[in-house]
Design a protein around this motif. Structure first.
Motif, short mmCIF file in Angstrom:
data_model
loop_
_atom_site.label_atom_id
_atom_site.label_comp_id
_atom_site.label_asym_id
_atom_site.label_seq_id
_atom_site.Cartn_x
_atom_site.Cartn_y
_atom_site.Cartn_z
N MET A 1 0.85 -1.17 0.00
CA MET A 1 0.00 0.00 0.00
C MET A 1 0.89 1.23 0.00
O MET A 1 1.92 1.25 0.66
CB MET A 1 -0.88 -0.02 1.23
N ASP A 2 0.48 2.26 -0.73
CA ASP A 2 1.27 3.47 -0.75
C ASP A 2 0.37 4.70 -0.82
O ASP A 2 -0.84 4.60 -0.99
CB ASP A 2 2.27 3.47 -1.90
N GLY A 3 0.99 5.85 -0.64
CA GLY A 3 0.30 7.12 -0.68
C GLY A 3 1.32 8.23 -0.64
O GLY A 3 2.53 8.00 -0.76
N TYR A 4 0.83 9.44 -0.49
CA TYR A 4 1.71 10.61 -0.50
C TYR A 4 1.56 11.42 0.77
O TYR A 4 0.47 11.50 1.34
CB TYR A 4 1.40 11.49 -1.71
N VAL A 5 2.67 12.01 1.21
CA VAL A 5 2.66 12.92 2.35
C VAL A 5 3.31 14.22 1.93
O VAL A 5 4.11 14.26 0.99
CB VAL A 5 3.39 12.33 3.59
N LYS A 6 2.97 15.28 2.64
CA LYS A 6 3.58 16.59 2.42
C LYS A 6 4.17 17.01 3.75
O LYS A 6 3.45 17.19 4.73
CB LYS A 6 2.52 17.58 1.93
N LEU A 7 5.47 17.13 3.80
CA LEU A 7 6.16 17.47 5.05
C LEU A 7 6.74 18.87 4.95
O LEU A 7 7.16 19.31 3.88
CB LEU A 7 7.30 16.49 5.32
N ASN A 8 6.78 19.55 6.08
CA ASN A 8 7.55 20.78 6.16
C ASN A 8 8.65 20.55 7.19
O ASN A 8 8.71 19.52 7.83
CB ASN A 8 6.65 21.99 6.48
N ILE A 9 9.50 21.51 7.33
CA ILE A 9 10.68 21.33 8.18
C ILE A 9 10.31 21.00 9.63
O ILE A 9 11.02 20.26 10.30
CB ILE A 9 11.61 22.57 8.08
N THR A 10 9.18 21.48 10.10
CA THR A 10 8.78 21.20 11.48
C THR A 10 8.16 19.81 11.64
O THR A 10 8.07 19.31 12.75
CB THR A 10 7.80 22.27 12.01
N ASP A 11 7.74 19.19 10.54
CA ASP A 11 7.13 17.86 10.58
C ASP A 11 8.15 16.72 10.56
O ASP A 11 7.81 15.60 10.94
CB ASP A 11 6.22 17.64 9.36
N ILE A 12 9.34 16.98 10.10
CA ILE A 12 10.29 15.90 9.82
C ILE A 12 10.55 15.02 11.03
O ILE A 12 10.46 13.79 10.95
CB ILE A 12 11.62 16.46 9.27
N ASP A 13 10.88 15.61 12.16
CA ASP A 13 11.21 14.83 13.35
C ASP A 13 10.01 14.01 13.83
O ASP A 13 10.14 12.82 14.12
CB ASP A 13 11.70 15.75 14.47
N ARG A 14 8.85 14.62 13.86
CA ARG A 14 7.64 13.93 14.31
C ARG A 14 7.28 12.79 13.35
O ARG A 14 6.92 11.70 13.76
CB ARG A 14 6.49 14.93 14.43
N PHE A 15 7.39 13.05 12.04
CA PHE A 15 7.10 12.03 11.04
C PHE A 15 8.06 10.84 11.21
O PHE A 15 7.63 9.68 11.20
CB PHE A 15 7.23 12.61 9.63
N CYS A 16 9.33 11.12 11.40
CA CYS A 16 10.33 10.06 11.59
C CYS A 16 9.99 9.22 12.83
O CYS A 16 10.04 7.99 12.79
CB CYS A 16 11.71 10.66 11.69
N ARG A 17 9.63 9.88 13.91
CA ARG A 17 9.26 9.14 15.14
C ARG A 17 8.00 8.30 14.89
O ARG A 17 7.92 7.15 15.35
CB ARG A 17 9.05 10.10 16.30
N ASP A 18 7.03 8.85 14.18
CA ASP A 18 5.80 8.10 13.88
C ASP A 18 6.10 6.87 13.03
O ASP A 18 5.58 5.79 13.29
CB ASP A 18 4.78 8.99 13.17
N VAL A 19 6.93 7.03 12.02
CA VAL A 19 7.27 5.92 11.13
C VAL A 19 8.03 4.83 11.90
O VAL A 19 7.84 3.64 11.65
CB VAL A 19 8.10 6.43 9.92
#
Length: 77
Positions: A1-19
């Motif tokens: 399964m795949d999809g798309y995300v849109k990250l900004n500089i403030t999202d990177i750390d949180r996104f990495c922790r979530d993944v």
């Protein structure tokens, strides 16, 4: 399964922790370049002005459901 995300500089750390909460392998990338989104440095090499394709590799329905929630959380506009 795949999809798309849109990250900004403030999202990177949180996104990495979530993944990193997923047991399954997850890939991300742009064009024909694929990175490991569980690595903060790898994410920082992507062009954050573009949407990023993210893919989970699993048959586990629970993980897929959580992945869909992740996509919605970072879908951007």
């Amino acid at each position: 399964m795949d999809g798309y995300v849109k990250l900004n500089i403030t999202d990177i750390d949180r996104f990495c922790r979530d993944v990193n909460t997923f047991k399954a392998d997850i890939n991300a990338g742009e064009g024909n370049r694929i990175i490991d989104p569980k690595s903060l440095l790898s994410i920082m090499t992507l062009d954050l002005l573009k949407k990023i394709r993210v893919e989970i590799i699993t048959d586990d329905e629970y993980e897929i459901g959580r992945f869909k929630e992740l996509l919605n959380k970072y879908k951007g506009e």
